[in-house]
Design a protein around this motif. Structure first.
Motif, PDB file in Angstrom:
ATOM      1  N   MET A   2     -12.747  83.158  -5.331  1.00 36.49           N
ATOM      2  CA  MET A   2     -11.819  84.063  -4.130  1.00 36.49           C
ATOM      3  C   MET A   2     -10.439  83.813  -4.540  1.00 36.49           C
ATOM      4  O   MET A   2      -9.950  82.710  -4.893  1.00 36.49           O
ATOM      5  CB  MET A   2     -12.052  83.711  -2.860  1.00 36.49           C
ATOM      6  CG  MET A   2     -12.010  84.505  -1.919  1.00 36.49           C
ATOM      7  SD  MET A   2     -12.871  84.551  -0.424  1.00 36.49           S
ATOM      8  CE  MET A   2     -12.147  83.123   0.542  1.00 36.49           C
ATOM      9  N   ARG A   3      -9.588  84.878  -4.445  1.00 37.25           N
ATOM     10  CA  ARG A   3      -8.040  84.771  -4.793  1.00 37.25           C
ATOM     11  C   ARG A   3      -7.313  84.099  -3.758  1.00 37.25           C
ATOM     12  O   ARG A   3      -8.012  83.800  -2.460  1.00 37.25           O
ATOM     13  CB  ARG A   3      -7.600  86.039  -4.810  1.00 37.25           C
ATOM     14  CG  ARG A   3      -7.869  86.963  -6.004  1.00 37.25           C
ATOM     15  CD  ARG A   3      -7.534  88.414  -5.982  1.00 37.25           C
ATOM     16  NE  ARG A   3      -6.236  88.883  -5.470  1.00 37.25           N
ATOM     17  CZ  ARG A   3      -6.001  89.825  -5.206  1.00 37.25           C
ATOM     18  NH1 ARG A   3      -6.633  90.898  -5.814  1.00 37.25           N
ATOM     19  NH2 ARG A   3      -4.560  90.181  -4.889  1.00 37.25           N
ATOM     20  N   ALA A   4      -6.424  83.205  -3.976  1.00 45.94           N
ATOM     21  CA  ALA A   4      -5.772  82.485  -3.068  1.00 45.94           C
ATOM     22  C   ALA A   4      -5.142  83.292  -1.927  1.00 45.94           C
ATOM     23  O   ALA A   4      -4.852  82.880  -0.741  1.00 45.94           O
ATOM     24  CB  ALA A   4      -4.653  81.552  -3.684  1.00 45.94           C
ATOM     25  N   ARG A   5      -4.460  84.711  -2.255  1.00 49.16           N
ATOM     26  CA  ARG A   5      -3.959  85.385  -1.235  1.00 49.16           C
ATOM     27  C   ARG A   5      -4.000  86.628  -1.423  1.00 49.16           C
ATOM     28  O   ARG A   5      -4.115  87.253  -2.914  1.00 49.16           O
ATOM     29  CB  ARG A   5      -2.353  85.313  -1.050  1.00 49.16           C
ATOM     30  CG  ARG A   5      -1.948  83.856  -0.769  1.00 49.16           C
ATOM     31  CD  ARG A   5      -0.259  83.478  -0.398  1.00 49.16           C
ATOM     32  NE  ARG A   5       0.042  83.965   0.981  1.00 49.16           N
ATOM     33  CZ  ARG A   5      -0.356  83.456   2.017  1.00 49.16           C
ATOM     34  NH1 ARG A   5      -0.886  82.531   2.010  1.00 49.16           N
ATOM     35  NH2 ARG A   5       0.115  83.894   3.043  1.00 49.16           N
ATOM     36  N   ILE A   6      -4.110  87.685  -0.446  1.00 48.81           N
ATOM     37  CA  ILE A   6      -4.459  89.188  -0.846  1.00 48.81           C
ATOM     38  C   ILE A   6      -3.279  89.708   0.252  1.00 48.81           C
ATOM     39  O   ILE A   6      -3.004  89.276   1.301  1.00 48.81           O
ATOM     40  CB  ILE A   6      -5.768  89.559  -0.650  1.00 48.81           C
ATOM     41  CG1 ILE A   6      -6.185  89.509   0.764  1.00 48.81           C
ATOM     42  CG2 ILE A   6      -6.751  89.091  -1.765  1.00 48.81           C
ATOM     43  CD1 ILE A   6      -7.386  90.523   0.970  1.00 48.81           C
ATOM     44  N   SER A 106      -3.795  84.634   3.560  1.00 49.77           N
ATOM     45  CA  SER A 106      -4.443  83.392   2.855  1.00 49.77           C
ATOM     46  C   SER A 106      -5.923  83.530   2.644  1.00 49.77           C
ATOM     47  O   SER A 106      -6.605  84.094   3.380  1.00 49.77           O
ATOM     48  CB  SER A 106      -4.173  81.951   3.578  1.00 49.77           C
ATOM     49  OG  SER A 106      -4.841  81.998   4.619  1.00 49.77           O
ATOM     50  N   SER A 107      -6.351  82.654   1.775  1.00 47.70           N
ATOM     51  CA  SER A 107      -8.079  82.744   1.522  1.00 47.70           C
ATOM     52  C   SER A 107      -8.714  82.200   2.953  1.00 47.70           C
ATOM     53  O   SER A 107      -9.754  82.786   2.991  1.00 47.70           O
ATOM     54  CB  SER A 107      -8.454  81.943   0.315  1.00 47.70           C
ATOM     55  OG  SER A 107      -8.018  80.462   0.563  1.00 47.70           O
ATOM     56  N   GLU A 108      -8.052  81.262   3.651  1.00 51.96           N
ATOM     57  CA  GLU A 108      -8.741  80.950   4.610  1.00 51.96           C
ATOM     58  C   GLU A 108      -8.750  81.905   5.985  1.00 51.96           C
ATOM     59  O   GLU A 108      -9.736  82.166   6.363  1.00 51.96           O
ATOM     60  CB  GLU A 108      -7.963  79.532   5.308  1.00 51.96           C
ATOM     61  CG  GLU A 108      -8.518  79.377   6.646  1.00 51.96           C
ATOM     62  CD  GLU A 108      -7.654  78.008   7.061  1.00 51.96           C
ATOM     63  OE1 GLU A 108      -7.171  77.969   8.406  1.00 51.96           O
ATOM     64  OE2 GLU A 108      -7.140  77.063   6.185  1.00 51.96           O
ATOM     65  N   ALA A 110      -8.512  85.246   5.256  1.00 47.63           N
ATOM     66  CA  ALA A 110      -9.345  86.198   4.641  1.00 47.63           C
ATOM     67  C   ALA A 110     -10.660  86.117   5.167  1.00 47.63           C
ATOM     68  O   ALA A 110     -11.525  86.801   5.300  1.00 47.63           O
ATOM     69  CB  ALA A 110      -9.111  86.446   3.251  1.00 47.63           C
ATOM     70  N   GLY A 111     -11.231  84.521   5.073  1.00 51.14           N
ATOM     71  CA  GLY A 111     -12.316  84.239   5.491  1.00 51.14           C
ATOM     72  C   GLY A 111     -12.700  84.577   6.711  1.00 51.14           C
ATOM     73  O   GLY A 111     -13.863  85.177   7.142  1.00 51.14           O
ATOM     74  N   LEU A 160     -10.949  90.454  -2.604  1.00 54.65           N
ATOM     75  CA  LEU A 160     -11.105  88.979  -2.727  1.00 54.65           C
ATOM     76  C   LEU A 160     -11.931  88.863  -3.983  1.00 54.65           C
ATOM     77  O   LEU A 160     -11.626  87.710  -4.575  1.00 54.65           O
ATOM     78  CB  LEU A 160     -12.006  88.597  -1.597  1.00 54.65           C
ATOM     79  CG  LEU A 160     -11.179  88.180  -0.235  1.00 54.65           C
ATOM     80  CD1 LEU A 160     -12.000  88.215   0.911  1.00 54.65           C
ATOM     81  CD2 LEU A 160     -10.148  87.354  -0.521  1.00 54.65           C
ATOM     82  N   ASP A 161     -12.732  89.586  -4.303  1.00 50.65           N
ATOM     83  CA  ASP A 161     -13.668  89.427  -5.638  1.00 50.65           C
ATOM     84  C   ASP A 161     -12.769  89.819  -6.899  1.00 50.65           C
ATOM     85  O   ASP A 161     -13.262  89.406  -7.948  1.00 50.65           O
ATOM     86  CB  ASP A 161     -14.993  90.211  -5.505  1.00 50.65           C
ATOM     87  CG  ASP A 161     -16.031  89.718  -6.379  1.00 50.65           C
ATOM     88  OD1 ASP A 161     -16.086  88.503  -6.523  1.00 50.65           O
ATOM     89  OD2 ASP A 161     -16.725  90.433  -6.908  1.00 50.65           O
TER      90      ASP A 161
END
Length: 162
Positions: A2-6, A106-108, A110-111, A160-161
């Motif tokens: 997963m990317r760190a930021r999107i 952030s990845s968090e 985004a989750g 994210l992928d």
């Protein structure tokens, strides 16, 4: 991985609708007595063939799971604010509705978006009586919302992928 930021872009109208839906979802997960069928769908039986074990498992896990869902929803709503203010559908005019809200996740967070959008679809599926992907909409406008949330969820997963 997963990317760190999107970064995502939504029209203000989309963002306001989504914020409203997430607010309604927060009300659903606040129902801790389990009387709402949507809550039961969010917290499925771990032991479908053993009612006693299923009841005990739900008693031990439901509050924690619903609290985590509420925290995820709060993170999503926070990321949908414009200049720190919640978007209000009633206050959007035609001109500003098409403006774009850029959401940096952030990845968090985004989750939290992934879990919340998926859970929103489960709640809508319960409300609409959807039991499989081939079900027809029967003219109910809520099916469009269900599909739109699925579309946004798919875009997020792809981003994210990437």
């Amino acid at each position: 991985m997963m990317r760190a930021r999107i970064t995502m872009e939504l029209s203000l109208l989309e963002a306001a609708h989504l914020s409203d839906l997430v607010g309604q979802f927060e009300e659903v997960v606040a129902d801790r007595d389990g009387s709402d069928p949507a809550v039961r769908r969010l917290v499925p039986d771990a032991y479908p063939d053993d009612a006693e074990a299923a009841t005990e498992f739900r008693r031990l896990t439901q509050d924690d799971l619903l609290s985590r869902r509420a925290a995820d929803a709060a993170a999503v709503r926070a990321s949908l604010r414009r200049d720190g203010i919640d978007l209000d559908l009633a206050e959007l005019d035609r001109a500003s509705a098409e403006d774009v809200l850029v959401v940096d996740l952030s990845s968090e967070v985004a989750g939290a978006w992934l879990r919340t959008l998926a859970a929103l679809r489960l709640v809508l599926a319960e409300r609409l009586g959807i039991t499989d992907e081939e079900q027809e909409d029967g003219g109910d406008a809520r099916f469009g919302v269900y599909e739109w949330i699925g579309y946004r969820l798919d875009l997020l997963v792809r981003e994210l992928d990437a």
